[in-house]
Design a protein around this motif. Sequence first.
Motif, PDB file in Angstrom:
ATOM      1  N   THR A 195      -9.847 -20.940 101.974  1.00 53.36           N
ATOM      2  CA  THR A 195     -11.144 -20.293 101.794  1.00 53.36           C
ATOM      3  C   THR A 195     -12.015 -20.597 102.998  1.00 53.36           C
ATOM      4  O   THR A 195     -12.242 -21.760 103.332  1.00 53.36           O
ATOM      5  N   ALA A 196     -12.511 -19.546 103.656  1.00 51.49           N
ATOM      6  CA  ALA A 196     -13.414 -19.708 104.788  1.00 51.49           C
ATOM      7  C   ALA A 196     -14.868 -19.687 104.332  1.00 51.49           C
ATOM      8  O   ALA A 196     -15.731 -20.294 104.952  1.00 51.49           O
ATOM      9  N   TRP A 197     -15.155 -18.989 103.250  1.00 49.23           N
ATOM     10  CA  TRP A 197     -16.518 -18.851 102.741  1.00 49.23           C
ATOM     11  C   TRP A 197     -16.445 -18.678 101.235  1.00 49.23           C
ATOM     12  O   TRP A 197     -15.629 -17.906 100.743  1.00 49.23           O
ATOM     13  N   SER A 198     -17.284 -19.397 100.510  1.00 50.88           N
ATOM     14  CA  SER A 198     -17.272 -19.290  99.052  1.00 50.88           C
ATOM     15  C   SER A 198     -18.645 -19.011  98.478  1.00 50.88           C
ATOM     16  O   SER A 198     -18.923 -19.339  97.331  1.00 50.88           O
ATOM     17  N   GLY A 199     -19.522 -18.423  99.266  1.00 58.15           N
ATOM     18  CA  GLY A 199     -20.830 -18.019  98.772  1.00 58.15           C
ATOM     19  C   GLY A 199     -21.690 -19.165  98.270  1.00 58.15           C
ATOM     20  O   GLY A 199     -22.518 -18.977  97.403  1.00 58.15           O
ATOM     21  N   GLY A 200     -21.473 -20.374  98.785  1.00 58.61           N
ATOM     22  CA  GLY A 200     -22.248 -21.529  98.356  1.00 58.61           C
ATOM     23  C   GLY A 200     -21.658 -22.278  97.183  1.00 58.61           C
ATOM     24  O   GLY A 200     -22.193 -23.299  96.759  1.00 58.61           O
ATOM     25  N   SER A 201     -20.555 -21.800  96.638  1.00 63.75           N
ATOM     26  CA  SER A 201     -19.896 -22.492  95.526  1.00 63.75           C
ATOM     27  C   SER A 201     -19.137 -23.707  96.040  1.00 63.75           C
ATOM     28  O   SER A 201     -18.669 -23.729  97.169  1.00 63.75           O
ATOM     29  N   VAL A 202     -18.998 -24.705  95.192  1.00 68.56           N
ATOM     30  CA  VAL A 202     -18.272 -25.924  95.518  1.00 68.56           C
ATOM     31  C   VAL A 202     -16.910 -25.866  94.837  1.00 68.56           C
ATOM     32  O   VAL A 202     -16.821 -25.625  93.645  1.00 68.56           O
ATOM     33  N   ASP A 203     -15.855 -26.073  95.622  1.00 71.05           N
ATOM     34  CA  ASP A 203     -14.487 -26.074  95.084  1.00 71.05           C
ATOM     35  C   ASP A 203     -13.936 -27.489  95.216  1.00 71.05           C
ATOM     36  O   ASP A 203     -13.591 -27.935  96.303  1.00 71.05           O
ATOM     37  N   ARG A 204     -13.880 -28.201  94.103  1.00 66.52           N
ATOM     38  CA  ARG A 204     -13.399 -29.589  94.130  1.00 66.52           C
ATOM     39  C   ARG A 204     -11.864 -29.668  94.109  1.00 66.52           C
ATOM     40  O   ARG A 204     -11.309 -30.727  94.325  1.00 66.52           O
ATOM     41  N   ASN A 205     -11.190 -28.568  93.826  1.00 73.02           N
ATOM     42  CA  ASN A 205      -9.726 -28.536  93.810  1.00 73.02           C
ATOM     43  C   ASN A 205      -9.247 -27.675  94.970  1.00 73.02           C
ATOM     44  O   ASN A 205      -8.959 -26.501  94.802  1.00 73.02           O
ATOM     45  N   ARG A 206      -9.128 -28.249  96.155  1.00 72.94           N
ATOM     46  CA  ARG A 206      -8.723 -27.493  97.337  1.00 72.94           C
ATOM     47  C   ARG A 206      -7.209 -27.327  97.418  1.00 72.94           C
ATOM     48  O   ARG A 206      -6.700 -26.699  98.329  1.00 72.94           O
ATOM     49  N   GLN A 207      -6.463 -27.868  96.452  1.00 71.79           N
ATOM     50  CA  GLN A 207      -5.005 -27.790  96.468  1.00 71.79           C
ATOM     51  C   GLN A 207      -4.494 -26.357  96.341  1.00 71.79           C
ATOM     52  O   GLN A 207      -3.480 -26.004  96.924  1.00 71.79           O
ATOM     53  N   ASN A 208      -5.172 -25.510  95.559  1.00 71.95           N
ATOM     54  CA  ASN A 208      -4.635 -24.174  95.296  1.00 71.95           C
ATOM     55  C   ASN A 208      -5.252 -23.073  96.150  1.00 71.95           C
ATOM     56  O   ASN A 208      -4.839 -21.929  96.070  1.00 71.95           O
ATOM     57  N   ASP A 209      -6.251 -23.376  96.960  1.00 73.05           N
ATOM     58  CA  ASP A 209      -6.744 -22.345  97.868  1.00 73.05           C
ATOM     59  C   ASP A 209      -6.244 -22.581  99.287  1.00 73.05           C
ATOM     60  O   ASP A 209      -6.356 -21.728 100.142  1.00 73.05           O
ATOM     61  N   HIS A 210      -5.649 -23.724  99.537  1.00 76.56           N
ATOM     62  CA  HIS A 210      -5.047 -24.011 100.840  1.00 76.56           C
ATOM     63  C   HIS A 210      -3.526 -24.015 100.653  1.00 76.56           C
ATOM     64  O   HIS A 210      -2.980 -24.902 100.021  1.00 76.56           O
ATOM     65  N   GLN A 211      -2.883 -22.998 101.201  1.00 81.34           N
ATOM     66  CA  GLN A 211      -1.430 -22.854 101.081  1.00 81.34           C
ATOM     67  C   GLN A 211      -0.803 -22.880 102.471  1.00 81.34           C
ATOM     68  O   GLN A 211      -1.409 -22.418 103.438  1.00 81.34           O
ATOM     69  N   ARG A 212       0.408 -23.409 102.563  1.00 82.52           N
ATOM     70  CA  ARG A 212       1.210 -23.389 103.796  1.00 82.52           C
ATOM     71  C   ARG A 212       2.591 -22.880 103.429  1.00 82.52           C
ATOM     72  O   ARG A 212       3.235 -23.439 102.547  1.00 82.52           O
ATOM     73  N   VAL A 213       3.033 -21.819 104.119  1.00 79.59           N
ATOM     74  CA  VAL A 213       4.322 -21.208 103.810  1.00 79.59           C
ATOM     75  C   VAL A 213       5.091 -20.999 105.113  1.00 79.59           C
ATOM     76  O   VAL A 213       4.588 -20.349 106.029  1.00 79.59           O
ATOM     77  N   LEU A 214       6.306 -21.547 105.191  1.00 79.72           N
ATOM     78  CA  LEU A 214       7.179 -21.297 106.322  1.00 79.72           C
ATOM     79  C   LEU A 214       7.959 -20.026 106.016  1.00 79.72           C
ATOM     80  O   LEU A 214       8.633 -19.934 104.993  1.00 79.72           O
ATOM     81  N   VAL A 215       7.859 -19.046 106.913  1.00 80.97           N
ATOM     82  CA  VAL A 215       8.469 -17.734 106.697  1.00 80.97           C
ATOM     83  C   VAL A 215       9.506 -17.499 107.790  1.00 80.97           C
ATOM     84  O   VAL A 215       9.190 -17.550 108.973  1.00 80.97           O
ATOM     85  N   LEU A 216      10.742 -17.251 107.383  1.00 82.28           N
ATOM     86  CA  LEU A 216      11.820 -16.987 108.330  1.00 82.28           C
ATOM     87  C   LEU A 216      11.962 -15.488 108.565  1.00 82.28           C
ATOM     88  O   LEU A 216      11.681 -14.679 107.672  1.00 82.28           O
ATOM     89  N   ASP A 217      12.437 -15.110 109.741  1.00 87.96           N
ATOM     90  CA  ASP A 217      12.613 -13.701 110.103  1.00 87.96           C
ATOM     91  C   ASP A 217      13.876 -13.147 109.445  1.00 87.96           C
ATOM     92  O   ASP A 217      14.888 -12.884 110.099  1.00 87.96           O
ATOM     93  N   THR A 218      13.804 -12.992 108.119  1.00 91.26           N
ATOM     94  CA  THR A 218      14.933 -12.462 107.350  1.00 91.26           C
ATOM     95  C   THR A 218      14.557 -11.204 106.572  1.00 91.26           C
ATOM     96  O   THR A 218      15.424 -10.544 106.019  1.00 91.26           O
ATOM     97  N   GLY A 219      13.257 -10.924 106.483  1.00 93.86           N
ATOM     98  CA  GLY A 219      12.791  -9.813 105.651  1.00 93.86           C
ATOM     99  C   GLY A 219      12.619 -10.223 104.202  1.00 93.86           C
ATOM    100  O   GLY A 219      12.109  -9.452 103.397  1.00 93.86           O
ATOM    101  N   ASP A 220      13.051 -11.452 103.852  1.00 92.04           N
ATOM    102  CA  ASP A 220      12.893 -11.949 102.469  1.00 92.04           C
ATOM    103  C   ASP A 220      11.436 -12.302 102.188  1.00 92.04           C
ATOM    104  O   ASP A 220      10.704 -12.711 103.093  1.00 92.04           O
ATOM    105  N   GLU A 221      11.051 -12.184 100.921  1.00 89.53           N
ATOM    106  CA  GLU A 221       9.706 -12.580 100.516  1.00 89.53           C
ATOM    107  C   GLU A 221       9.672 -14.059 100.184  1.00 89.53           C
ATOM    108  O   GLU A 221      10.576 -14.573  99.515  1.00 89.53           O
ATOM    109  N   TYR A 222       8.634 -14.706 100.645  1.00 92.01           N
ATOM    110  CA  TYR A 222       8.372 -16.109 100.323  1.00 92.01           C
ATOM    111  C   TYR A 222       7.081 -16.138  99.517  1.00 92.01           C
ATOM    112  O   TYR A 222       6.066 -15.574  99.941  1.00 92.01           O
ATOM    113  N   TYR A 223       7.108 -16.789  98.374  1.00 90.24           N
ATOM    114  CA  TYR A 223       5.979 -16.774  97.445  1.00 90.24           C
ATOM    115  C   TYR A 223       5.112 -18.012  97.590  1.00 90.24           C
ATOM    116  O   TYR A 223       5.609 -19.101  97.858  1.00 90.24           O
ATOM    117  N   PHE A 224       3.826 -17.807  97.405  1.00 90.05           N
ATOM    118  CA  PHE A 224       2.873 -18.923  97.448  1.00 90.05           C
ATOM    119  C   PHE A 224       1.867 -18.744  96.326  1.00 90.05           C
ATOM    120  O   PHE A 224       1.777 -17.734  95.706  1.00 90.05           O
TER     121      PHE A 224
END
Length: 158
Positions: free
Chosen positions: A129-158
């Motif tokens: 999240t870059a901007w949340s309209g002044g709201s406070v998010d105490r659980n940053r675990q689910n809005d910050h995702q990191r996904v390694l994507v390989l050049d296979t055309g397969d979908e990687y879910y997050f």
Amino acid sequence: MRRRLRILAVGGAGLAALGAVAAPAGAAGAGPEADLAYHGAVSLAGGRVDVRFTPRNHGPSAVPDATVRLRWSAPLAYGQVLPAGCARSGAQAVLCEVGALAADDLGRPVRLRVLLRGAPSEVLLETDTAWSGGSVDRNRQNDHQRVLVLDTGDEYYF
């Protein structure tokens, strides 16, 4: 958005010069609490990245406006057209407007296709999240995702 950041930076510098101390996140006046999350899928094929995700606000408060940042570990190609509500933010990032989100509700799905320079064999996608309209998010675990994507055309879910 740059104007908001500039105002915050100038205001923060002014408070620091006066010796003011910022209130802790849980203090009164810190803003309503909301829990933003982004879940979706990403694929990479020949330098083309397709991303789709749906924002969600787990609450307890509504978010008046939100923006998500998507960053890739490889630079984006020049001269590409992004969907309405999205804009480049540097060589490797895009900002996409999410808009208002009611408490415990889904936002509108976001779809984005970008081209990477040099057609890498893999890319790391980070979302947050870059901007949340002044709201406070105490659980940053689910809005910050990191996904390694390989050049296979397969979908990687997050």
